[in-house]
Write a protein that holds these residues in place. Structure first.
Motif, PDB file in Angstrom:
ATOM      1  N   TYR A  42       0.680  -1.129   0.016  1.00  0.00           N
ATOM      2  CA  TYR A  42      -0.214  -0.098   0.036  1.00  0.00           C
ATOM      3  C   TYR A  42       0.791   1.158   0.090  1.00  0.00           C
ATOM      4  N   ALA A  43       1.812   1.263   0.946  1.00  0.00           N
ATOM      5  CA  ALA A  43       3.064   2.189   0.883  1.00  0.00           C
ATOM      6  C   ALA A  43       3.356   2.529  -0.539  1.00  0.00           C
ATOM      7  N   ARG A  44       3.990   1.441  -0.940  1.00  0.00           N
ATOM      8  CA  ARG A  44       4.684   1.488  -2.209  1.00  0.00           C
ATOM      9  C   ARG A  44       3.864   2.240  -3.193  1.00  0.00           C
ATOM     10  N   ASN A  45       2.348   1.544  -3.332  1.00  0.00           N
ATOM     11  CA  ASN A  45       1.516   2.179  -4.471  1.00  0.00           C
ATOM     12  C   ASN A  45       0.992   3.563  -4.120  1.00  0.00           C
ATOM     13  N   LYS A  53      13.219   0.983   8.426  1.00  0.00           N
ATOM     14  CA  LYS A  53      12.369   1.473   7.745  1.00  0.00           C
ATOM     15  C   LYS A  53      12.396   0.906   6.080  1.00  0.00           C
ATOM     16  N   PHE A  54      11.318   1.210   5.593  1.00  0.00           N
ATOM     17  CA  PHE A  54      11.129   0.668   4.093  1.00  0.00           C
ATOM     18  C   PHE A  54      10.777   2.139   3.504  1.00  0.00           C
ATOM     19  N   SER A  55      11.515   2.727   2.603  1.00  0.00           N
ATOM     20  CA  SER A  55      11.110   3.993   2.190  1.00  0.00           C
ATOM     21  C   SER A  55      10.822   3.826   0.687  1.00  0.00           C
ATOM     22  N   PHE A  56       9.741   4.302  -0.093  1.00  0.00           N
ATOM     23  CA  PHE A  56       9.510   4.208  -1.299  1.00  0.00           C
ATOM     24  C   PHE A  56       9.353   5.810  -1.991  1.00  0.00           C
ATOM     25  N   THR A  57      10.124   5.768  -3.175  1.00  0.00           N
ATOM     26  CA  THR A  57      10.310   7.069  -3.742  1.00  0.00           C
ATOM     27  C   THR A  57       8.906   7.263  -4.577  1.00  0.00           C
ATOM     28  N   ARG A  58       8.675   8.245  -5.244  1.00  0.00           N
ATOM     29  CA  ARG A  58       7.442   8.784  -6.000  1.00  0.00           C
ATOM     30  C   ARG A  58       7.361   7.795  -7.267  1.00  0.00           C
ATOM     31  N   PHE A  59       8.430   7.162  -7.479  1.00  0.00           N
ATOM     32  CA  PHE A  59       8.328   6.085  -8.659  1.00  0.00           C
ATOM     33  C   PHE A  59       8.328   4.696  -8.195  1.00  0.00           C
ATOM     34  N   GLY A  60       8.267   4.563  -6.772  1.00  0.00           N
ATOM     35  CA  GLY A  60       7.543   3.126  -6.043  1.00  0.00           C
ATOM     36  C   GLY A  60       8.988   2.504  -5.927  1.00  0.00           C
ATOM     37  N   THR A  61      10.372   2.878  -6.079  1.00  0.00           N
ATOM     38  CA  THR A  61      11.412   2.265  -5.890  1.00  0.00           C
ATOM     39  C   THR A  61      11.866   2.464  -4.310  1.00  0.00           C
ATOM     40  N   LYS A  66       9.498  -5.137  -5.217  1.00  0.00           N
ATOM     41  CA  LYS A  66       8.605  -6.040  -5.102  1.00  0.00           C
ATOM     42  C   LYS A  66       8.581  -6.569  -3.645  1.00  0.00           C
ATOM     43  N   VAL A  67       7.423  -6.885  -3.134  1.00  0.00           N
ATOM     44  CA  VAL A  67       7.533  -7.346  -1.700  1.00  0.00           C
ATOM     45  C   VAL A  67       7.264  -8.819  -1.731  1.00  0.00           C
ATOM     46  N   SER A  68       7.853  -9.646  -0.878  1.00  0.00           N
ATOM     47  CA  SER A  68       7.735 -11.171  -0.889  1.00  0.00           C
ATOM     48  C   SER A  68       7.664 -11.511   0.617  1.00  0.00           C
ATOM     49  N   LEU A  69       6.778 -12.398   0.983  1.00  0.00           N
ATOM     50  CA  LEU A  69       6.890 -12.998   2.193  1.00  0.00           C
ATOM     51  C   LEU A  69       6.935 -14.563   2.169  1.00  0.00           C
ATOM     52  N   ILE A  70       8.115 -15.218   2.710  1.00  0.00           N
ATOM     53  CA  ILE A  70       8.376 -16.551   2.768  1.00  0.00           C
ATOM     54  C   ILE A  70       8.515 -17.060   4.142  1.00  0.00           C
ATOM     55  N   LYS A  71       7.939 -18.320   4.001  1.00  0.00           N
ATOM     56  CA  LYS A  71       7.945 -19.091   5.408  1.00  0.00           C
ATOM     57  C   LYS A  71       9.174 -20.033   5.266  1.00  0.00           C
ATOM     58  N   HIS A  72      10.095 -19.743   6.290  1.00  0.00           N
ATOM     59  CA  HIS A  72      11.334 -20.574   6.504  1.00  0.00           C
ATOM     60  C   HIS A  72      11.055 -21.889   7.239  1.00  0.00           C
ATOM     61  N   LYS A  73      11.570 -22.850   6.813  1.00  0.00           N
ATOM     62  CA  LYS A  73      11.577 -24.365   7.458  1.00  0.00           C
ATOM     63  C   LYS A  73      12.620 -24.568   8.348  1.00  0.00           C
TER      64      LYS A  73
END
Length: 154
Positions: A56-59, A112-120, A147-154
């Motif tokens: 949402y923040a990126r978009n 923090k995760f910070s996103f520019t006006r271009f979404g980078t 790109k945001v990814s969520l992975i479960k580690h085993k």
């Protein structure tokens, strides 16, 4: 001698009480696992919401042309989303505290995760979260694409 057959009994017998207690304990034993399952579902919901909030923040950064930032607060086990109004002023959109067993694992290099006006992303990287059953999750924001990814580690 006359026996009174119509005696009225007041109260319950010990057998009736034992049956009632047995039924109550059976119903209670069925309900207890459902409470832990409810917390597990809430944890998964929090994970999905966290990922969605970062997206949402990126978009919003792309659509509105402003810098949006997701600040990670390891001490409070929470995060908040803010956007820059001007060079020195920002406004908070959302603050969320994990409350169903998820814990942020401290990463001193990433606050923090910070996103520019271009979404980078201004700063990309990965953070780890652990749930109440000690399952480890990795949430990553890729450099350049965001790109945001969520992975479960085993």
């Amino acid at each position: 001698m006359r026996i009174n057959i119509n005696m009225q009994h007041k109260g319950y017998t010990i057998i009736e009480l034992l049956i009632a207690l047995a039924l109550f304990s059976i119903f209670l034993s069925i309900a207890v696992p459902k409470v832990s399952m409810f917390n597990r579902i809430k944890e998964q919901q929090e994970l999905r919401e966290f990922k969605k909030d970062i997206l949402y923040a990126r978009n919003k950064a792309i659509v509105e042309g402003k810098r949006y930032t997701v600040y990670l607060n390891y001490e409070n086990n929470s995060y908040d989303i803010s956007y820059n109004i001007s060079q020195n002023k920002s406004e908070r959109l959302k603050e969320y505290k994990f409350q169903y067993g998820l814990k942020l694992i401290r990463n001193p290099d990433l606050t923090k995760f910070s996103f520019t006006r271009f979404g980078t992303p201004g700063n990309a990287g990965s953070i780890y979260l652990v749930d109440s059953k000690n399952n480890l999750y990795k949430l990553s924001v890729a450099p350049t694409t965001g790109k945001v990814s969520l992975i479960k580690h085993k």
